[in-house]
Design an enzyme around this catalytic site. Sequence first.
Site: not given
Length: 416
Positions: A101, A209
């Site tokens: 992010r 992930y």
Amino acid sequence: MIVVGGGIGGLGAACALARRGLAVRLLEKSGSFGEVGAGIQLAPNCTRILDDYGLLDEATALGVVPDAMIMRDAVDGAELTRLDLRDLERRYGYPYLVIHRSDLHAMLLRACRRAGVDLVTSQQAVAYANTPDGARVTLADGHTEEAQVVIAADGLHSVARRLMSDDEPVSSAYVAYRGTVPTSSGRAAAVDLGEVVVHVGPGCHFVHYGLRGGELLNQVAVFESPKARAGEQDWGTPDELDAAFERTCDFVREGLPHMWRDKWWRMYDRDPIMTWVDGSIALLGDSAHPPLQYIAQGAIMALEDGWVLGEHVARHRAADGSVDWPAVLAAYQAVRPEHCRRVLTTSRAWGELWHLDGLARQQRNVLLRERDTYDYTFVDWLYGPTALDPSDEPPMFEPIPLSTATEPTLRWVRRA
């Protein structure tokens, strides 16, 4: 024009509008620009926009393009269904990407600087009002800023939203723990980073992930808090985290010690509202449509909002460079609220599906196992091109009732 809020949505909107030649001033409440959290998933409806901005190659270099998305049962670890993400890229023309992010945020910040956005920090908006010539923002220090249009990307607790609705954020009673670990050794070294995996379990789920070109493994543990359901103030604590995952498989439980245990994120959304524009003030991102995270569209919707505004600026710009802002905002209002209403309601329903127990869990598992890997019925409405007009919005999928799971198959599942 003014954009309030320097998160992913605000930066995306500022970038979209500045690249159309507009003078954009962005007001951020914090003393510096930054983003907290860990991984974020960007589906083709978002990477299509990043490509249009000339940012897709940079984003790809910063993130990971996985091969598959896999859903597993958190109790026994068995695979339930998967998406072939390479085939998905061929279908929609753009990749499915996972990225940190903060890397996405920093990339958008750099793009805004290149586009000439006036980026101003330590500017807390406390009130919004329309004026005869546009709109005004009042800041915490008492001074005001005025522009033809104000885009309020001021988040879940938006001040601007009060112009359109008196609603409040809705607690889901779920909480998220996050953590990243290097993939150079230990548990993370053995994980296949070509996969985005979610383990769905009774009242909980666990996602993992890769990030940063495969240097990090991102893990997220989400669970329903009994303390929240009981109305207690101190909810989502580490003891609840451990208790929530007691029934899950070894792989999931072994990931819990790698969570950051000094910080957790309580999960809120808001009920959909269908009015986002008041005069020359428009909501964008979480101020308009904060979702639960289950279909990974929160930041994507915010970036879509900005892209749609930029496209309509191009459509409603005169030869002398002036913009017909009432027409732009009317077009934005006409198309975005309905799409985002669908996302918000689907996110809630998907979260309920993930967290089933008992017979309902068995029925869900049967139906997911019966799904063909290359069946895109449930994502065509989401991953295709972002609609600019209501007529462009594709039809929704038809939900499959759990009760259609056949009894003979369920008997086989129970025996197994």
